[in-house]
Motif scaffolding. Structure first.
Motif, PDB file in Angstrom:
ATOM      1  N   LEU A 140       0.821  -1.207   0.000  1.00  5.20           N
ATOM      2  CA  LEU A 140       0.000   0.000   0.000  1.00  5.20           C
ATOM      3  C   LEU A 140       0.857   1.260   0.000  1.00  5.20           C
ATOM      4  O   LEU A 140       0.567   2.213  -0.728  1.00  5.20           O
ATOM      5  CB  LEU A 140      -0.923   0.015   1.224  1.00  5.20           C
ATOM      6  CG  LEU A 140      -2.180  -0.824   1.107  1.00  5.20           C
ATOM      7  CD1 LEU A 140      -2.896  -0.895   2.457  1.00  5.20           C
ATOM      8  CD2 LEU A 140      -3.114  -0.264   0.058  1.00  5.20           C
ATOM      9  N   LYS A 141       1.920   1.272   0.800  1.00  9.50           N
ATOM     10  CA  LYS A 141       2.809   2.435   0.827  1.00  9.50           C
ATOM     11  C   LYS A 141       3.430   2.667  -0.551  1.00  9.50           C
ATOM     12  O   LYS A 141       3.523   3.798  -1.016  1.00  9.50           O
ATOM     13  CB  LYS A 141       3.914   2.253   1.866  1.00  9.50           C
ATOM     14  CG  LYS A 141       3.442   2.431   3.276  1.00  9.50           C
ATOM     15  CD  LYS A 141       4.570   2.192   4.261  1.00  9.50           C
ATOM     16  CE  LYS A 141       4.061   2.183   5.681  1.00  9.50           C
ATOM     17  NZ  LYS A 141       5.095   1.784   6.636  1.00  9.50           N
ATOM     18  N   HIS A 142       3.839   1.599  -1.201  1.00  5.90           N
ATOM     19  CA  HIS A 142       4.494   1.711  -2.511  1.00  5.90           C
ATOM     20  C   HIS A 142       3.541   2.265  -3.572  1.00  5.90           C
ATOM     21  O   HIS A 142       3.898   3.151  -4.337  1.00  5.90           O
ATOM     22  CB  HIS A 142       5.033   0.353  -2.948  1.00  5.90           C
ATOM     23  CG  HIS A 142       5.665   0.378  -4.307  1.00  5.90           C
ATOM     24  ND1 HIS A 142       6.934   0.871  -4.518  1.00  5.90           N
ATOM     25  CD2 HIS A 142       5.194  -0.006  -5.513  1.00  5.90           C
ATOM     26  CE1 HIS A 142       7.219   0.781  -5.804  1.00  5.90           C
ATOM     27  NE2 HIS A 142       6.182   0.254  -6.435  1.00  5.90           N
ATOM     28  N   TYR A 143       2.323   1.714  -3.624  1.00 13.19           N
ATOM     29  CA  TYR A 143       1.405   2.075  -4.698  1.00 13.19           C
ATOM     30  C   TYR A 143       0.478   3.240  -4.368  1.00 13.19           C
ATOM     31  O   TYR A 143      -0.106   3.842  -5.270  1.00 13.19           O
ATOM     32  CB  TYR A 143       0.561   0.861  -5.110  1.00 13.19           C
ATOM     33  CG  TYR A 143       1.387  -0.170  -5.831  1.00 13.19           C
ATOM     34  CD1 TYR A 143       1.804   0.042  -7.138  1.00 13.19           C
ATOM     35  CD2 TYR A 143       1.785  -1.333  -5.196  1.00 13.19           C
ATOM     36  CE1 TYR A 143       2.582  -0.892  -7.807  1.00 13.19           C
ATOM     37  CE2 TYR A 143       2.564  -2.270  -5.851  1.00 13.19           C
ATOM     38  CZ  TYR A 143       2.960  -2.043  -7.147  1.00 13.19           C
ATOM     39  OH  TYR A 143       3.732  -2.959  -7.807  1.00 13.19           O
ATOM     40  N   GLU A 144       0.310   3.584  -3.103  1.00  2.68           N
ATOM     41  CA  GLU A 144      -0.646   4.621  -2.737  1.00  2.68           C
ATOM     42  C   GLU A 144      -0.029   5.910  -2.204  1.00  2.68           C
ATOM     43  O   GLU A 144      -0.671   6.957  -2.236  1.00  2.68           O
ATOM     44  CB  GLU A 144      -1.619   4.086  -1.675  1.00  2.68           C
ATOM     45  CG  GLU A 144      -2.540   3.006  -2.174  1.00  2.68           C
ATOM     46  CD  GLU A 144      -3.657   3.537  -3.069  1.00  2.68           C
ATOM     47  OE1 GLU A 144      -4.086   4.691  -2.874  1.00  2.68           O
ATOM     48  OE2 GLU A 144      -4.091   2.803  -3.958  1.00  2.68           O
ATOM     49  N   SER A 145       1.188   5.871  -1.693  1.00  3.91           N
ATOM     50  CA  SER A 145       1.742   7.024  -0.983  1.00  3.91           C
ATOM     51  C   SER A 145       1.871   8.271  -1.845  1.00  3.91           C
ATOM     52  O   SER A 145       1.792   9.387  -1.337  1.00  3.91           O
ATOM     53  CB  SER A 145       3.077   6.682  -0.340  1.00  3.91           C
ATOM     54  OG  SER A 145       4.024   6.349  -1.324  1.00  3.91           O
ATOM     55  N   HIS A 146       2.041   8.125  -3.141  1.00  4.85           N
ATOM     56  CA  HIS A 146       2.204   9.285  -4.020  1.00  4.85           C
ATOM     57  C   HIS A 146       0.870   9.896  -4.457  1.00  4.85           C
ATOM     58  O   HIS A 146       0.846  10.986  -5.003  1.00  4.85           O
ATOM     59  CB  HIS A 146       3.006   8.889  -5.256  1.00  4.85           C
ATOM     60  CG  HIS A 146       2.261   7.956  -6.165  1.00  4.85           C
ATOM     61  ND1 HIS A 146       2.126   6.618  -5.885  1.00  4.85           N
ATOM     62  CD2 HIS A 146       1.581   8.195  -7.311  1.00  4.85           C
ATOM     63  CE1 HIS A 146       1.409   6.056  -6.849  1.00  4.85           C
ATOM     64  NE2 HIS A 146       1.058   6.986  -7.721  1.00  4.85           N
TER      65      HIS A 146
END
Length: 61
Positions: free
Chosen positions: A28-34
């Motif tokens: 989730l951090k990889h795909y959503e943080s931006h």
């Protein structure tokens, strides 16, 4: 017709519990943080997360 192919290499293994939770949080951090309207682990209802993790854990290969 639409077809999808995936090629995976290595040895598959089943992960559960804290290891699964950690992997999902990282994803989730990889795909959503931006994203402007991001959805990170702590923004979901804990009961929903528990239910969804059970669905992942009961999947058979």
């Amino acid at each position: 017709m639409h077809y999808l192919a995936e090629h995976a290499y290595g040895t598959a293994r089943i992960i559960r519990g804290d290891e699964l939770k950690s992997a999902l949080e990282t994803m989730l951090k990889h795909y959503e943080s931006h994203r402007e309207n991001r959805r990170l682990w702590d923004t979901f209802d804990p009961e929903l997360l528990e239910s969804e993790m059970k669905g992942i854990n009961t999947t058979t290969c």
